[in-house]
Motif scaffolding. Structure first.
Motif, mmCIF file in Angstrom:
data_model
loop_
_atom_site.group_PDB
_atom_site.id
_atom_site.type_symbol
_atom_site.label_atom_id
_atom_site.label_comp_id
_atom_site.label_asym_id
_atom_site.label_seq_id
_atom_site.Cartn_x
_atom_site.Cartn_y
_atom_site.Cartn_z
ATOM 1 N N GLU A 115 -12.423 -20.354 22.779
ATOM 2 C CA GLU A 115 -13.621 -20.178 23.612
ATOM 3 C C GLU A 115 -13.765 -18.726 24.087
ATOM 4 O O GLU A 115 -14.873 -18.217 24.218
ATOM 5 N N ASN A 116 -12.615 -18.067 24.360
ATOM 6 C CA ASN A 116 -12.700 -16.669 24.809
ATOM 7 C C ASN A 116 -11.559 -15.859 24.217
ATOM 8 O O ASN A 116 -10.534 -16.409 23.774
ATOM 9 N N ALA A 117 -11.722 -14.541 24.222
ATOM 10 C CA ALA A 117 -10.780 -13.645 23.573
ATOM 11 C C ALA A 117 -9.422 -13.629 24.273
ATOM 12 O O ALA A 117 -8.371 -13.487 23.626
ATOM 13 N N ASP A 118 -9.399 -13.765 25.584
ATOM 14 C CA ASP A 118 -8.126 -13.742 26.318
ATOM 15 C C ASP A 118 -7.229 -14.899 25.906
ATOM 16 O O ASP A 118 -6.008 -14.722 25.716
ATOM 17 N N ASP A 119 -7.828 -16.084 25.762
ATOM 18 C CA ASP A 119 -7.024 -17.246 25.366
ATOM 19 C C ASP A 119 -6.473 -17.080 23.948
ATOM 20 O O ASP A 119 -5.342 -17.474 23.663
ATOM 21 N N SER A 120 -7.280 -16.528 23.047
ATOM 22 C CA SER A 120 -6.803 -16.335 21.678
ATOM 23 C C SER A 120 -5.645 -15.333 21.656
ATOM 24 O O SER A 120 -4.702 -15.482 20.869
ATOM 25 N N GLN A 121 -5.697 -14.324 22.528
ATOM 26 C CA GLN A 121 -4.616 -13.349 22.593
ATOM 27 C C GLN A 121 -3.339 -13.986 23.147
ATOM 28 O O GLN A 121 -2.232 -13.712 22.663
ATOM 29 N N LYS A 122 -3.477 -14.843 24.155
ATOM 30 C CA LYS A 122 -2.318 -15.549 24.707
ATOM 31 C C LYS A 122 -1.648 -16.399 23.626
ATOM 32 O O LYS A 122 -0.415 -16.438 23.524
ATOM 33 N N ALA A 123 -2.452 -17.094 22.847
ATOM 34 C CA ALA A 123 -1.899 -17.931 21.782
ATOM 35 C C ALA A 123 -1.216 -17.078 20.727
ATOM 36 O O ALA A 123 -0.163 -17.453 20.195
#
Length: 291
Positions: free
Chosen positions: A249-257
């Motif tokens: 949904e957002n770039a921050d979450d994809s980076q965390k993953a």
């Protein structure tokens, strides 16, 4: 009267010997079986050399004129009441024959070349039968092939003309088998188009490879959502064989993953995953795509 072929010919060619023997054995019936096991009649008497050459020239002229697109001259090789039969299509008369061959020529590549071989002639006075093989080549490759069964006559001027020609197409590059292949290819292409991947936003998307291809798409998607979903909301999952695209949904979450991916596994598999931030257009094709 049946003339025996020269002894040297009979010794060199078992085919010539077999034809001669069949003619002798069937002299009373006036009919022999052709090589394709049809009941096409073959006349038994030998012809004069001039008549024989005239018939061979007519058969050769047919090929040359068809290739050159000279359909009016081609139709002149047939008697006014002649017939041409191809499968379920049968035309009669020079006008209809010309129209038929005009359509045939327009359907063929411009550089198509026709050849006639294995010509087996028989005759009775000025009437001739022919059973032969034909082949069409395009750029040196076989385009189609089949057989001809003909009835010709030699007129008072020594010119041979067709009274009938039956064409059987044994194989064609655009025949039923080829059409089936094209249809299957078209279905595969349309299917691929329906499953085409979007142009992903690389800031939201992770590329994951190393999936277990023995598992179903649904099982792999469920396992991916459980493992990667702990780091943020996953909007979409696109799976192709052993790899997948996870759209967050957002770039921050994809980076965390992505940061946590070294310790992630899916399901009960110990197989390591490779997780990258990668755009779909950079992904190599996989020949073992799951359906």
């Amino acid at each position: 009267m049946i003339r025996r072929p020269p002894r040297s010919t009979l010794m060199r060619s078992s085919a010539a010997s077999d034809v001669y023997k069949r003619q002798v054995s069937t002299q009373s019936t006036g009919r022999i079986h052709s090589s394709n096991n049809s009941e096409f009649p073959l006349f038994l008497h030998m012809s004069s050399t001039e008549q024989h050459i005239a018939v061979l020239n007519a058969i050769a002229d047919y090929c040359h004129l068809l290739d050159q697109g000279k359909v009016d001259e081609l139709s002149a090789l047939f008697t006014p009441t002649a017939t041409v039969e191809v499968g379920d299509t049968k035309v009669k008369g020079t006008d209809d024959i010309a129209a038929f061959f005009r359509n045939v020529r327009e359907s063929l590549p411009k550089n198509a070349m026709h050849f006639e071989s294995n010509i087996l002639l028989g005759n009775n006075n000025n009437l001739f039968t022919n059973v032969s093989y034909w082949q069409c080549l395009v750029n040196g490759s076989v385009y189609s092939y089949g057989t001809h069964e003909d009835l010709l006559k030699v007129d008072d001027k020594g010119r041979a003309v067709f009274m009938s020609r039956k064409l059987t197409r044994t194989w064609s590059r655009h025949g039923p088998a080829a059409a089936a292949g094209k249809s299957a290819a078209g279905k595969k292409k349309r299917k691929s188009k329906r499953k085409a991947l979007p142009d992903f936003d690389s800031s939201l998307t992770l590329f994951v490879s190393g999936l277990d291809k023995s598992k179903s798409v649904a099982d792999n998607e469920k396992a991916l959502r459980e493992s990667f979903g702990a780091h943020g909301a996953i909007k979409e999952v696109f799976i192709r064989a052993a790899f997948a695209f996870l759209v967050f949904e957002n770039a921050d979450d994809s980076q965390k993953a992505l940061d946590a991916s070294a310790d992630l596994k899916i399901g009960d598999s110990d197989k390591p995953l490779v997780v990258q931030r990668k755009n779909q257009r950079e992904t190599p094709a996989d020949d073992d795509e799951q359906e």
